[in-house]
Design a protein around this motif. Structure first.
Motif, PDB file in Angstrom:
ATOM      1  N   PHE A  27       0.825  -1.205   0.000  1.00 21.12           N
ATOM      2  CA  PHE A  27       0.000   0.000   0.000  1.00 21.12           C
ATOM      3  C   PHE A  27       0.862   1.260   0.000  1.00 21.12           C
ATOM      4  O   PHE A  27       0.485   2.266  -0.604  1.00 21.12           O
ATOM      5  CB  PHE A  27      -0.953   0.025   1.191  1.00 21.12           C
ATOM      6  CG  PHE A  27      -1.772   1.284   1.237  1.00 21.12           C
ATOM      7  CD1 PHE A  27      -2.761   1.528   0.308  1.00 21.12           C
ATOM      8  CD2 PHE A  27      -1.514   2.261   2.202  1.00 21.12           C
ATOM      9  CE1 PHE A  27      -3.499   2.707   0.331  1.00 21.12           C
ATOM     10  CE2 PHE A  27      -2.243   3.429   2.236  1.00 21.12           C
ATOM     11  CZ  PHE A  27      -3.238   3.656   1.294  1.00 21.12           C
ATOM     12  N   ASP A  28       2.003   1.235   0.669  1.00 19.69           N
ATOM     13  CA  ASP A  28       2.903   2.393   0.638  1.00 19.69           C
ATOM     14  C   ASP A  28       3.265   2.736  -0.803  1.00 19.69           C
ATOM     15  O   ASP A  28       3.260   3.920  -1.194  1.00 19.69           O
ATOM     16  CB  ASP A  28       4.183   2.100   1.427  1.00 19.69           C
ATOM     17  CG  ASP A  28       3.963   2.128   2.934  1.00 19.69           C
ATOM     18  OD1 ASP A  28       2.953   2.699   3.380  1.00 19.69           O
ATOM     19  OD2 ASP A  28       4.811   1.573   3.653  1.00 19.69           O
ATOM     20  N   GLU A  29       3.571   1.716  -1.596  1.00 18.34           N
ATOM     21  CA  GLU A  29       3.911   1.941  -3.005  1.00 18.34           C
ATOM     22  C   GLU A  29       2.699   2.458  -3.770  1.00 18.34           C
ATOM     23  O   GLU A  29       2.797   3.410  -4.552  1.00 18.34           O
ATOM     24  CB  GLU A  29       4.418   0.635  -3.616  1.00 18.34           C
ATOM     25  CG  GLU A  29       4.807   0.755  -5.088  1.00 18.34           C
ATOM     26  CD  GLU A  29       5.237  -0.570  -5.688  1.00 18.34           C
ATOM     27  OE1 GLU A  29       5.482  -0.596  -6.909  1.00 18.34           O
ATOM     28  OE2 GLU A  29       5.300  -1.572  -4.950  1.00 18.34           O
ATOM     29  N   TRP A  30       1.545   1.827  -3.532  1.00 12.43           N
ATOM     30  CA  TRP A  30       0.307   2.232  -4.200  1.00 12.43           C
ATOM     31  C   TRP A  30      -0.036   3.682  -3.858  1.00 12.43           C
ATOM     32  O   TRP A  30      -0.392   4.475  -4.730  1.00 12.43           O
ATOM     33  CB  TRP A  30      -0.823   1.300  -3.749  1.00 12.43           C
ATOM     34  CG  TRP A  30      -2.144   1.480  -4.433  1.00 12.43           C
ATOM     35  CD1 TRP A  30      -2.626   0.764  -5.481  1.00 12.43           C
ATOM     36  CD2 TRP A  30      -3.178   2.436  -4.100  1.00 12.43           C
ATOM     37  NE1 TRP A  30      -3.879   1.203  -5.826  1.00 12.43           N
ATOM     38  CE2 TRP A  30      -4.238   2.227  -4.993  1.00 12.43           C
ATOM     39  CE3 TRP A  30      -3.288   3.425  -3.127  1.00 12.43           C
ATOM     40  CZ2 TRP A  30      -5.412   2.975  -4.947  1.00 12.43           C
ATOM     41  CZ3 TRP A  30      -4.447   4.186  -3.083  1.00 12.43           C
ATOM     42  CH2 TRP A  30      -5.501   3.961  -3.979  1.00 12.43           C
ATOM     43  N   ASP A  31       0.090   4.031  -2.587  1.00 11.89           N
ATOM     44  CA  ASP A  31      -0.307   5.362  -2.129  1.00 11.89           C
ATOM     45  C   ASP A  31       0.612   6.442  -2.683  1.00 11.89           C
ATOM     46  O   ASP A  31       0.160   7.562  -2.956  1.00 11.89           O
ATOM     47  CB  ASP A  31      -0.324   5.406  -0.606  1.00 11.89           C
ATOM     48  CG  ASP A  31      -1.143   6.573  -0.075  1.00 11.89           C
ATOM     49  OD1 ASP A  31      -2.232   6.826  -0.613  1.00 11.89           O
ATOM     50  OD2 ASP A  31      -0.696   7.221   0.882  1.00 11.89           O
ATOM     51  N   ALA A  32       1.882   6.119  -2.857  1.00 14.83           N
ATOM     52  CA  ALA A  32       2.800   7.099  -3.440  1.00 14.83           C
ATOM     53  C   ALA A  32       2.386   7.413  -4.876  1.00 14.83           C
ATOM     54  O   ALA A  32       2.401   8.582  -5.305  1.00 14.83           O
ATOM     55  CB  ALA A  32       4.228   6.572  -3.398  1.00 14.83           C
ATOM     56  N   VAL A  33       2.005   6.389  -5.621  1.00 13.62           N
ATOM     57  CA  VAL A  33       1.523   6.602  -6.994  1.00 13.62           C
ATOM     58  C   VAL A  33       0.214   7.388  -6.976  1.00 13.62           C
ATOM     59  O   VAL A  33       0.014   8.324  -7.758  1.00 13.62           O
ATOM     60  CB  VAL A  33       1.340   5.247  -7.710  1.00 13.62           C
ATOM     61  CG1 VAL A  33       0.705   5.438  -9.095  1.00 13.62           C
ATOM     62  CG2 VAL A  33       2.677   4.525  -7.843  1.00 13.62           C
ATOM     63  N   PHE A  34      -0.673   7.010  -6.062  1.00 16.63           N
ATOM     64  CA  PHE A  34      -1.964   7.698  -5.928  1.00 16.63           C
ATOM     65  C   PHE A  34      -1.774   9.184  -5.653  1.00 16.63           C
ATOM     66  O   PHE A  34      -2.365  10.043  -6.327  1.00 16.63           O
ATOM     67  CB  PHE A  34      -2.764   7.053  -4.801  1.00 16.63           C
ATOM     68  CG  PHE A  34      -4.036   7.773  -4.435  1.00 16.63           C
ATOM     69  CD1 PHE A  34      -5.240   7.438  -5.026  1.00 16.63           C
ATOM     70  CD2 PHE A  34      -4.034   8.793  -3.483  1.00 16.63           C
ATOM     71  CE1 PHE A  34      -6.412   8.106  -4.684  1.00 16.63           C
ATOM     72  CE2 PHE A  34      -5.194   9.460  -3.138  1.00 16.63           C
ATOM     73  CZ  PHE A  34      -6.383   9.114  -3.743  1.00 16.63           C
ATOM     74  N   GLN A  35      -0.966   9.512  -4.656  1.00 18.80           N
ATOM     75  CA  GLN A  35      -0.799  10.905  -4.249  1.00 18.80           C
ATOM     76  C   GLN A  35      -0.220  11.751  -5.382  1.00 18.80           C
ATOM     77  O   GLN A  35      -0.679  12.884  -5.614  1.00 18.80           O
ATOM     78  CB  GLN A  35       0.104  10.990  -3.013  1.00 18.80           C
ATOM     79  CG  GLN A  35      -0.457  10.320  -1.765  1.00 18.80           C
ATOM     80  CD  GLN A  35      -1.611  11.082  -1.148  1.00 18.80           C
ATOM     81  OE1 GLN A  35      -2.008  12.151  -1.609  1.00 18.80           O
ATOM     82  NE2 GLN A  35      -2.179  10.535  -0.079  1.00 18.80           N
TER      83      GLN A  35
END
Length: 249
Positions: free
Chosen positions: A95-103
């Motif tokens: 999720f950390d990786e996903w959230d960085a892309v999301f943000q």
């Protein structure tokens, strides 16, 4: 229906009211799907967007009630989307990786609605005080307003203020207090009938205004009934430009 002549101040929601957050999410979904679910064809991206905005299990609303953190609600929604569309379930590191892309993708998609700047300026020219009240965190919303050229709109209250957001009456009344007016002389303008317009009316504000733009409804558990709006004497407009029409009520 229009802004009442008794109104001396207008409080705005930000997301999908002043800023085209749906458009930003659409851009964000494309980047996320291409990165984490490349098997999903482009013609199905709109389904992902619809699920994200509908939030059928109410994770974001739990966040606004102080029951979940921003990370918890976003991770829950991300995993629901991944489960529904064949993506890998995300652990904390994933999720950390996903959230960085999301943000990053979310920020690059921020744009104001075409009429937002003009409406704010013309309301002020009419002597109307203007402010903003949002359920999102202050840091994000301050940055969003700045990127969209609306950083002169005072961000008066956010979820950080009380740890809860709309429709809690306290957030409306605190924004009214900071605006320096009595509740009956303030209108609240937002894209959600229940949290924004009805919440404002229940808090005692002079007018609750629902911006029901064509093609932008969330669906699912969200109350989007014009009949319900009429039952609670809520003003319904199709765009912010309608606020510039004054009535004698």
């Amino acid at each position: 229906m229009t802004l009442s002549n008794t109104i001396k101040g207008v409080l705005f929601d930000i997301d999908d009211t002043l800023v085209d957050t749906r458009g930003a999410f659409a851009h964000c979904v494309t980047v996320l799907v291409d990165t984490f679910m490349p098997h999903l064809p482009p013609e199905r991206h709109h389904e992902v967007l619809a699920m994200w905005r509908t939030d059928p299990n109410g994770h974001y609303r739990a966040y606004t009630r102080g029951e979940k953190t921003a990370r918890e609600q976003r991770m829950a929604r991300a995993n629901e989307v991944h489960e529904a569309f064949g993506g890998q379930i995300l652990n904390d590191a994933g999720f950390d990786e996903w959230d960085a892309v999301f943000q990053n993708a979310f920020r690059t998609g921020w744009q104001p609605f075409a009429e937002s700047r003009t409406v704010v300026d013309e309301l002020r020219a009419q002597g109307i005080l203007v402010g903003a009240l949002s359920n999102a965190p202050r840091a994000m919303q301050t940055e969003k307003l700045a990127i969209c050229g609306l950083d002169d709109v005072d961000l008066l209250v956010t979820l950080d203020t009380f740890g809860v957001g709309k429709p809690d009456p306290r957030v409306f009344l605190e924004a009214v207090r900071l605006l320096g007016l009595s509740p009956e002389h303030v209108a609240y303008v937002g894209d959600e009938l229940d949290f924004d317009a009805r919440g404002a009316v229940h808090a005692g504000l002079g007018q609750g205004i629902w911006v029901d733009r064509a093609g932008t409804r969330r669906g699912g558990p969200h109350d989007e009934s014009h009949d319900h709006a009429a039952d609670t004497s809520i003003t319904v407009v199709k765009s912010l430009a309608d606020l510039l029409k004054r009535s004698g009520n």
